[in-house]
Design a protein around this motif. Structure first.
Motif, PDB file in Angstrom:
ATOM      1  N   ASN A  70       0.801  -1.234   0.000  1.00 24.08           N
ATOM      2  CA  ASN A  70       0.000   0.000   0.000  1.00 24.08           C
ATOM      3  C   ASN A  70       0.827   1.274   0.000  1.00 24.08           C
ATOM      4  OD1 ASN A  70      -2.557  -1.335   0.158  1.00 24.08           O
ATOM      5  ND2 ASN A  70      -2.169  -1.744   2.323  1.00 24.08           N
ATOM      6  N   THR A  72       2.648   4.559  -0.916  1.00 23.35           N
ATOM      7  CA  THR A  72       2.481   5.542  -1.999  1.00 23.35           C
ATOM      8  C   THR A  72       3.663   6.484  -2.096  1.00 23.35           C
ATOM      9  OG1 THR A  72       1.287   7.007  -0.475  1.00 23.35           O
ATOM     10  CG2 THR A  72      -0.028   5.455  -1.788  1.00 23.35           C
ATOM     11  N   ALA A  76       4.825   5.507  -7.738  1.00 26.48           N
ATOM     12  CA  ALA A  76       4.160   4.611  -8.685  1.00 26.48           C
ATOM     13  C   ALA A  76       2.920   4.032  -8.040  1.00 26.48           C
ATOM     14  CB  ALA A  76       5.118   3.506  -9.108  1.00 26.48           C
ATOM     15  N   ASP A  77       1.902   3.826  -8.859  1.00 27.95           N
ATOM     16  CA  ASP A  77       0.638   3.312  -8.341  1.00 27.95           C
ATOM     17  C   ASP A  77       0.644   1.784  -8.400  1.00 27.95           C
ATOM     18  OD1 ASP A  77      -1.858   3.211  -7.275  1.00 27.95           O
ATOM     19  OD2 ASP A  77      -2.904   3.603  -9.172  1.00 27.95           O
ATOM     20  N   LYS A  78       1.600   1.199  -7.716  1.00 27.20           N
ATOM     21  CA  LYS A  78       1.689  -0.260  -7.637  1.00 27.20           C
ATOM     22  C   LYS A  78       2.533  -0.612  -6.432  1.00 27.20           C
ATOM     23  CE  LYS A  78       5.724  -0.684 -10.647  1.00 27.20           C
ATOM     24  NZ  LYS A  78       6.293  -1.346 -11.855  1.00 27.20           N
ATOM     25  N   THR A  80       5.498  -1.856  -4.027  1.00 25.98           N
ATOM     26  CA  THR A  80       6.930  -1.629  -4.125  1.00 25.98           C
ATOM     27  C   THR A  80       7.662  -2.548  -3.164  1.00 25.98           C
ATOM     28  OG1 THR A  80       8.699   0.000  -3.841  1.00 25.98           O
ATOM     29  CG2 THR A  80       6.768   0.221  -2.431  1.00 25.98           C
ATOM     30  N   CYS A  87       5.157   7.789   4.162  1.00 29.20           N
ATOM     31  CA  CYS A  87       3.822   8.093   3.665  1.00 29.20           C
ATOM     32  C   CYS A  87       2.785   7.767   4.730  1.00 29.20           C
ATOM     33  CB  CYS A  87       3.548   7.344   2.368  1.00 29.20           C
ATOM     34  SG  CYS A  87       3.504   5.532   2.565  1.00 29.20           S
ATOM     35  N   ASP A 130      -6.613   2.589   0.866  1.00 30.82           N
ATOM     36  CA  ASP A 130      -5.395   1.909   0.418  1.00 30.82           C
ATOM     37  C   ASP A 130      -5.658   1.082  -0.830  1.00 30.82           C
ATOM     38  OD1 ASP A 130      -4.267   3.043   2.624  1.00 30.82           O
ATOM     39  OD2 ASP A 130      -4.279   1.212   3.830  1.00 30.82           O
ATOM     40  N   ARG A 131      -4.547   0.632  -1.404  1.00 32.47           N
ATOM     41  CA  ARG A 131      -4.598  -0.166  -2.621  1.00 32.47           C
ATOM     42  C   ARG A 131      -5.124  -1.570  -2.342  1.00 32.47           C
ATOM     43  NH1 ARG A 131       0.495   0.210  -3.574  1.00 32.47           N
ATOM     44  NH2 ARG A 131       0.302   2.275  -4.529  1.00 32.47           N
ATOM     45  N   HIS A 161      -8.750  -7.386  -4.356  1.00 31.45           N
ATOM     46  CA  HIS A 161      -8.105  -6.347  -3.556  1.00 31.45           C
ATOM     47  C   HIS A 161      -7.817  -6.805  -2.120  1.00 31.45           C
ATOM     48  CE1 HIS A 161     -12.395  -6.026  -2.580  1.00 31.45           C
ATOM     49  NE2 HIS A 161     -12.002  -5.455  -1.424  1.00 31.45           N
TER      50      HIS A 161
END
Length: 629
Positions: A70, A72, A76-78, A80, A87, A130-131, A161
């Motif tokens: 999650n 950020t 990048a929107d993925k 890591t 963050c 969150d992602r 998700h």
């Protein structure tokens, strides 16, 4: 300002230095590498199962994985592989305050209703910010069977998700249906060297003077758990301040001094009762805990076992001298039984006495069998071979310079089976005994009078010259007979040789014995020819004499002419020939051999048909009877 400092809350070392990134993990490099590669390549599983001992980083790794999913801060929107830690997602997850990362203690939520309320009913809902929505279930093995069954389908096919991370210290209690739906990662105990290095690094960061020896003692007592090591470190700082050495750590933990441990180990190995009792007297006087002492003793014995195998360092002073006289297996045996005593002492109302009694039983029951065998082998190699003496007493042996009389150069022995030597006459047997009326000169004496014995002239000469024990003629026959009996005993478990020996007649000569086979048993000559070498080897092994064996013909048995009624008669033997049956030695000089027993047997008449087999004829000659058609 003073109020602010007073309200500052102390943070333990375990929480203060909790890893926040994969690279901060200690001792779990393989797991960190696997998860980082999976995040980089985008191969993210829907469920993970972390299992291993306590305090080795399972929950910490689960939080770092949730951050990586999650984070950020990378832009990048993925997911890591390197969470930034700055963050909002990383900060909230570190404080267990993120709404989309739910940490559940399965030990407190075992009921199926709570699992359904906390997980099943909310798993389909989208994450708030969150992602990924991450469910971290700690101590998952505590869930009930109904809870596992309710969770099964959700873990197998969760929404895209949702990621489940299960952590447990007892994987075997998790149903196989759950385990098979997760990627499993085994967290190993952290080694003593890794914990020691980490503690020294933390001590430098905290401006604490920690000696390497003290750090190693803390690491050894942590049991492979970094959290436990940091907790002990906090305790040591509170006990001794900013300077920590081995002595202070030993006093804090109540550890038994190395000198006392070495004394106990030496007493156990040397089986010194007084020294072992002195150890427990010291423990009682100094107020040491019996359970702690036994634990330290077991650890010392384990380290000494590895040291005896050539691994590791010397666990205490004098350990090198202790292992010189014992085997590693003996040390392992003592350590294993000491571990059993630890389990017994836990439930004792008087731990010190129970520990002492238990260690005395360990000392008495453990034997260094391997050491005994090695010492015996060393003695055998150093002492040389032990030569076996002759099978008869030296007083009975024929002197080398003295030659036996010519008439005793050979004696005939017909053997049917070995017999005990204590009753030679009672067990004597003849191949075909026959009974006849006695000759006038050999009449049986009266029962009330001692049997008369008239020796032959040659026998009188020998008797007047020397006692019976010194007579070489009789002594040679007795020695040969005893040797033959011992050879029969030697070959009892060799059926071929034993069968040959029990079906032959033996003629004893000077250094050469002749085996003969009577009519009907000539077929024994072939196996006998193949076993002559075995007979010679056995004779040399038993008596030390070199005796040659050869095959010959069996001596013909002479029989007195039978009367008209075929009454059994006893054959006469030539003077000077000794015949030994399976039970003893008989000669013409003994009254028993020339005794007449015809008066004791009432002859009976019987007829034998012409077509009667020869075997039956021989039986009828020995046992009076009649053959019925």
């Amino acid at each position: 300002m003073e109020n602010t400092e007073a309200t500052t809350q102390y943070v333990s070392l375990a929480n203060k230095y909790r890893p926040q990134k994969f690279e901060d993990m200690v001792g779990q490099e393989s797991i960190s590498k696997t998860l980082r590669n999976a995040l980089t390549s985008g191969r993210i599983a829907h469920a993970y199962l972390f299992y291993g001992p306590r305090g080795c980083g399972k929950t910490t790794t689960a939080r770092i994985l949730a951050k990586a999913l999650n984070c950020t801060g990378s832009g990048a929107d993925k997911p890591t592989a390197e969470p930034c830690g700055k963050c909002p997602q990383c900060l909230e997850i570190a404080q267990s305050a993120d709404l989309d990362v739910l940490e559940l203690d399965a030990a407190s939520n075992t009921q199926v209703e709570k699992v359904r309320e906390a997980i099943i009913d909310t798993v389909a809902l989208a994450s708030t910010r969150d992602r990924f929505k991450v469910f971290i279930l700690d101590e998952v093995h505590m869930l009930s069977t109904s809870s596992f069954n309710a969770l099964l389908k959700t873990i197998e096919e969760p929404p895209a998700h949702v990621v489940f991370i299960l952590a447990t210290t007892e994987k075997h209690k998790v149903p196989a249906t759950i385990v098979s739906r997760c990627q499993t990662f085994r967290f190993r105990p952290i080694t003593t060297e890794e914990i020691t290095t980490h503690l020294l690094d933390l001590a430098g960061a905290e401006n604490i003077d920690l000696t390497p020896g003290a750090a190693k003692i803390i690491a050894k007592n942590a049991g492979g758990a970094m959290r436990d090591a940091l907790t002990l470190m906090d305790r040591a700082i509170a006990y001794s301040g900013n300077k920590i050495d081995e002595k202070l750590v030993g006093e804090m933990l109540g550890l038994t001094p190395d000198e006392l441990i070495g004394q106990a180990v030496r007493a156990l190995v040397q089986k010194d009762n007084a020294a072992l009792h002195q150890v427990f007297d010291t423990l009682n006087a100094e107020g040491f805990d019996a359970n702690s002492f036994l634990k330290d003793l077991k650890n010392a014995l384990g380290d000494l076992f590895y040291f005896a195998l050539g691994q590791g360092a010397e666990p205490f002073a004098g350990a090198k001298q202790i292992i010189e006289g014992v085997s590693p297996g003996f040390l392992a045996q003592i350590s294993r039984k000491t571990n059993k005593i630890i389990e017994e002492v836990k439930f004792s109302d008087n731990a010190l006495i129970s520990a002492e009694v238990g260690m005395f039983t360990v000392m008495d029951s453990c034997l260094d069998i391997e050491g005994f065998v090695r010492r015996l082998e060393a003695l055998e190699r150093g002492g040389g071979a032990v030569s076996s003496g002759p099978s008869v007493p030296p007083a009975r042996q024929t002197p080398p310079a003295q030659k036996p009389a010519p008439r005793a150069a050979s004696s005939v022995l017909k053997v049917s089976a070995p017999a005990p030597a204590e009753k030679p006459l009672a067990s004597a047997s003849f191949e075909k005994p026959s009974f006849a009326k006695p000759a006038p000169q050999a009449a049986a004496p009266e029962p009330a009078v001692k049997p008369a014995f008239t020796p032959t002239p040659s026998a009188e000469k020998i008797a007047s010259a020397a006692p019976l024990d010194d007579a070489p003629v009789l002594n040679t026959a007795i020695s040969n007979r005893q040797l033959w009996d011992k050879m029969l005993k030697h070959f009892e478990k060799s059926p071929f040789v034993y069968d040959v020996m029990t079906n032959c007649s033996v003629t004893f000569g000077e250094g050469e014995w002749t085996l003969g086979f009577p009519a009907g048993k000539e077929f024994y000559q072939i196996p006998a020819q193949n076993k002559l070498a075995d007979l010679e080897a056995a004779a040399k092994q038993i008596s030390g004499r070199v005796i040659k064996f050869k095959l010959g013909t069996a001596p013909a048995a002479t029989s007195a002419p039978a009367p008209a009624k075929r009454a059994p008669s006893r054959a006469s033997k030539p003077s000077g020939v000794k015949t030994a049956a399976a039970g003893g030695i008989l000669s013409d000089e003994e009254p028993f051999a020339t005794g007449n027993f015809a008066a004791d047997i009432e002859p009976s008449s019987y007829t034998v048909a012409q077509d009667t087999p020869e075997e039956l004829k021989e039986i009828l000659e020995v046992i009076p009877g009649e053959l019925l058609a």
